[in-house]
Scaffold this motif. Structure first.
Motif, PDB file in Angstrom:
ATOM      1  N   ARG A  64       6.382  -2.716  -5.065  1.00 43.03           N
ATOM      2  CA  ARG A  64       6.014  -3.789  -6.082  1.00 43.03           C
ATOM      3  C   ARG A  64       6.216  -5.217  -5.262  1.00 43.03           C
ATOM      4  NH1 ARG A  64      10.215  -2.332 -11.106  1.00 43.03           N
ATOM      5  NH2 ARG A  64      12.234  -3.109  -9.979  1.00 43.03           N
ATOM      6  N   ALA A 121       3.850  -5.960  -3.052  1.00 41.73           N
ATOM      7  CA  ALA A 121       2.478  -6.294  -3.670  1.00 41.73           C
ATOM      8  C   ALA A 121       2.631  -7.947  -4.242  1.00 41.73           C
ATOM      9  CB  ALA A 121       2.208  -5.373  -4.761  1.00 41.73           C
ATOM     10  N   ASP A 126       2.236  -3.613 -13.064  1.00 41.71           N
ATOM     11  CA  ASP A 126       2.106  -2.217 -13.385  1.00 41.71           C
ATOM     12  C   ASP A 126       3.339  -1.203 -12.908  1.00 41.71           C
ATOM     13  OD1 ASP A 126      -0.055  -2.538 -14.833  1.00 41.71           O
ATOM     14  OD2 ASP A 126      -1.591  -1.952 -13.314  1.00 41.71           O
ATOM     15  N   ALA A 127       3.820  -1.816 -11.828  1.00 45.21           N
ATOM     16  CA  ALA A 127       5.083  -0.940 -11.301  1.00 45.21           C
ATOM     17  C   ALA A 127       6.154  -1.432 -11.797  1.00 45.21           C
ATOM     18  CB  ALA A 127       5.030  -1.005  -9.687  1.00 45.21           C
ATOM     19  N   THR A 161      -1.157  -7.507 -10.385  1.00 48.86           N
ATOM     20  CA  THR A 161      -1.548  -6.341 -11.295  1.00 48.86           C
ATOM     21  C   THR A 161      -0.759  -5.025 -10.983  1.00 48.86           C
ATOM     22  OG1 THR A 161      -3.638  -7.371 -12.036  1.00 48.86           O
ATOM     23  CG2 THR A 161      -3.227  -5.273 -12.648  1.00 48.86           C
ATOM     24  N   ARG A 162      -0.905  -4.797  -9.615  1.00 44.37           N
ATOM     25  CA  ARG A 162      -0.162  -3.558  -9.262  1.00 44.37           C
ATOM     26  C   ARG A 162       1.110  -3.515  -9.155  1.00 44.37           C
ATOM     27  NH1 ARG A 162      -1.775  -0.812  -3.449  1.00 44.37           N
ATOM     28  NH2 ARG A 162      -3.727  -0.679  -4.304  1.00 44.37           N
ATOM     29  N   GLU A 164       0.769  -1.346   0.116  1.00 45.21           N
ATOM     30  CA  GLU A 164      -0.165   0.002   0.013  1.00 45.21           C
ATOM     31  C   GLU A 164       0.820   1.370  -0.184  1.00 45.21           C
ATOM     32  OE1 GLU A 164      -2.565  -0.395   3.407  1.00 45.21           O
ATOM     33  OE2 GLU A 164      -4.036  -1.539   2.315  1.00 45.21           O
ATOM     34  N   GLY A 195       3.592   1.480  -1.820  1.00 43.83           N
ATOM     35  CA  GLY A 195       4.177   1.634  -3.277  1.00 43.83           C
ATOM     36  C   GLY A 195       5.132   0.243  -3.499  1.00 43.83           C
ATOM     37  N   TRP A 244      -3.137  -7.763  -6.670  1.00 42.02           N
ATOM     38  CA  TRP A 244      -1.840  -7.141  -6.111  1.00 42.02           C
ATOM     39  C   TRP A 244      -0.868  -7.664  -7.213  1.00 42.02           C
ATOM     40  CZ3 TRP A 244      -1.776  -3.946  -2.631  1.00 42.02           C
ATOM     41  CH2 TRP A 244      -2.935  -3.896  -1.822  1.00 42.02           C
TER      42      TRP A 244
END
Length: 606
Positions: free
Chosen positions: A523, A526, A551-552, A547-548, A519, A521, A545
């Motif tokens: 990666r 996540a 994406d990072a 996906t997050r 949360e 940031g 998670w």
């Protein structure tokens, strides 16, 4: 001019000196004393007119005390002519008050030779005023050795002025006889001596010095009361410290009023603190004026704050100019801030020099900033030394940067210690790196705590096996440092703490730390949270998670998503994430992702 006779008794008449005025006394008592004194004067006058030499001396002393020099002189001369040494001493006092210093010294000499300690003291002071120190010492020593308190003090003062080691003996003698200034100066001498021996201005005050401060303060010495309050405050005796500050402040000591203000502020009573600061500032205390300025600045009353900062500056406190610079900088008045910083910096204010350098650096004037950083650092500013390190590091001058970082680190600068620790890690010097990282981590640096943990983690031997072959997890020092960094919000440390918790089988704790890192940031956080959720059977949430993380820029998360979508039959989406994993890497992930992508492409084209 002060009367130069014996202060313990009235000019050696044997009568105790009475105060000329009293407060809070009954009027009838005062009237009675006046009547008694008049009666006594009449009695002495009648005896003097009858030829009583002692009465002449006493009457002359009474009139001298009253200020009736014309009335006193004939009686004192008559008694002196009859051989009364007290009268000779007091005649010297009278003539001194009239301005006939040399004639006064002649009568003091006659009285001193006759054994008058008060006259010897007065004669010694006379010679000192004339610059004849040998004669002054001779007569003051005659007075002091015969037990005269003022003589002992004056002799100590003379010897101290000359740097003579015997000064302390006579200062102590005067203090032991109740001389309050001697008690104060003896305490100061003992205080300074202890500081020199400890080679530290912050050395504790010796018990004996405190006792003499207390004795002088009890006798009404306001500076002694101030010092006593300071000692007690350092010892945590705040109530008693406050009482002595109050005593000193009421006697007009501005520094005590200022100190009392700070004591009240720390107790939460800012209103009364402001009252005492105002009193001290009006008496010219720059520190109190600065405190008032800060108080008004905190309330948003910038004009009033500026007025008090200017008052501090006018009182000779260079902090006033520095604070004006800070005030202008907060208001965005950069040219004015630079002006005040320069004024304080030229006066030797090291933090103002550092602030000026920062101001110039932000304006792009690196050439102008560097000399001020250097000046501040050489004057002892730790922040300036650290900033010089940053300046050199920005130019790629690593060795010069390291020298300044080491200087700042040696003075306790946390971030500087971190930089030195990281430099030592790069050099492969793990022992020195660990030492500096421990300093920085102990100072509160989360990054240092994390890096220290990684150093300790790399040295940690493999976990011993349990009897049944299961690993035994013992809490190590590196985990403690990871947790300290994690609790300060360090994302990589949070991931590591989560990994250690997962290794122990504490899924809930691991998920908590992974989620906190994710949360914020992270990666990796996540991705690991996704793995944990997938193992627990929550693949849809895991995909969120991943996906997050993908994406990072997390390649393995993208590969996991490609596999998830492939299993679901969403081949195009799986191919898209496989392409993403190939581009993100690392090499092992890219290789697997390429094979999966090709397989999905063939499936889609079939």
């Amino acid at each position: 001019m002060d009367v130069m006779g014996d202060k313990a008794t009235l000019f050696e008449t044997g009568r105790f000196v009475q105060p000329s005025s009293r407060e809070d006394t009954d009027t009838s008592d005062e009237t009675g004393e006046i009547a008694d004194e008049a009666a006594e004067e009449l009695r002495q006058r009648l005896a003097a007119e009858a030829g009583d030499v002692e009465a002449m001396s006493v009457l002359g002393a009474m009139l001298l005390r009253r200020g009736d020099l014309d009335g006193a002189e004939p009686h004192l001369r008559a008694a002196t002519a009859a051989g009364d040494r007290a009268a000779a001493n007091n005649l010297g006092v009278l003539l001194h008050q009239r301005g006939y210093a040399d004639e006064a010294a002649g009568w003091w000499r006659i009285a001193a030779v006759a054994g008058s300690t008060a006259a010897a003291h007065a004669l010694g002071r006379h010679h000192r005023e004339r610059g004849d120190e040998p004669a002054a010492e001779y007569w003051l020593r005659q007075s002091a050795e015969q037990g005269h308190t003022l003589g002992a003090y004056a002799l100590a003062d003379l010897l101290e002025h000359r740097g003579d080691a015997g000064a302390e003996h006579w200062m102590r003698a005067a203090a032991e006889r109740g001389h309050r200034e001697a008690a104060y100066r003896l305490a100061r001498a003992l205080d300074r001596k202890a500081a020199r021996e400890a080679d530290d201005d912050g050395a504790p005050v010796p018990d004996e010095a405190e006792q003499w401060y207390r004795q002088a303060a009890a006798r009404g010495h306001r500076r002694a009361a101030l010092h006593l309050g300071t000692i007690l405050e350092k010892c945590g005796e705040l109530k008693e410290a406050g009482r002595w500050y109050l005593t000193s402040a009421k006697d007009g000591e501005a520094r005590a009023a200022c100190a009392l203000g700070f004591l009240l502020r720390d107790a939460g009573d800012t209103e009364n603190a402001a009252v005492w600061w105002l009193r001290a500032a009006q008496d010219g205390d720059g520190n109190a004026a600065n405190a008032l300025g800060a108080l008004h600045a905190a309330r948003g009353e910038t004009q009033t704050a500026e007025r008090w900062y200017r008052a501090a500056m006018d009182a000779g406190d260079v902090n006033g100019a520095y604070n004006l610079g800070l005030l202008c900088a907060e208001q965005g008045r950069t040219p004015h801030a630079e002006q005040w910083y320069r004024r304080a910096a030229y006066a030797g204010h090291q933090e103002a020099a550092n602030a000026l350098a920062i101001l110039l650096l932000r304006a792009g004037d690196e050439t102008g900033a560097e000399p001020w950083f250097s000046k501040a650092a050489e004057a002892g500013s730790v922040d300036a030394a650290f900033n010089l390190g940053i300046l050199h590091a920005g130019r790629g001058e690593e060795q010069a940067a390291l020298r300044w970082y080491e200087r700042a680190a040696a003075a306790g600068h946390t971030e500087a210690a971190l930089q030195v620790g990281m430099a030592r890690l790069r050099d492969g010097d793990d022992q020195e790196a660990e030492r500096h990282l421990r300093c920085a981590a102990g100072g509160g640096s989360a990054e240092a705590a994390y890096r220290l943990a990684t150093v300790l983690d790399a040295r940690r031997p493999p976990e011993p096996a349990h009897e049944l072959g299961e690993p035994v997890h013992r809490r190590s020092e590196c985990e403690e440092w990871y947790e300290r960094a994690a609790s300060q919000g360090h994302r990589r440390a949070q991931v590591r703490v989560g990994m250690h918790a997962a290794a122990r089988g504490d899924v809930v704790e691991a998920a908590r730390w992974y989620r906190e890192a994710a949360e914020a940031g992270s990666r990796n956080g996540a991705f690991n949270l996704g793995l944990l959720l997938a193992r627990e059977g929550s693949e849809p949430e895991a995909a969120v998670w991943w996906t997050r993380a993908a994406d990072a820029g997390h390649g393995r998360a993208a590969l996991r998503l490609a596999l998830v979508y492939a299993r679901r039959g969403e081949l195009a989406e799986g191919q898209r994430w496989a392409d993403r994993a190939v581009s993100l890497g690392p090499a092992s992930v890219a290789e697997r992702a390429a094979r999966l992508r090709d397989a999905l492409r063939q499936e889609l084209s079939a």
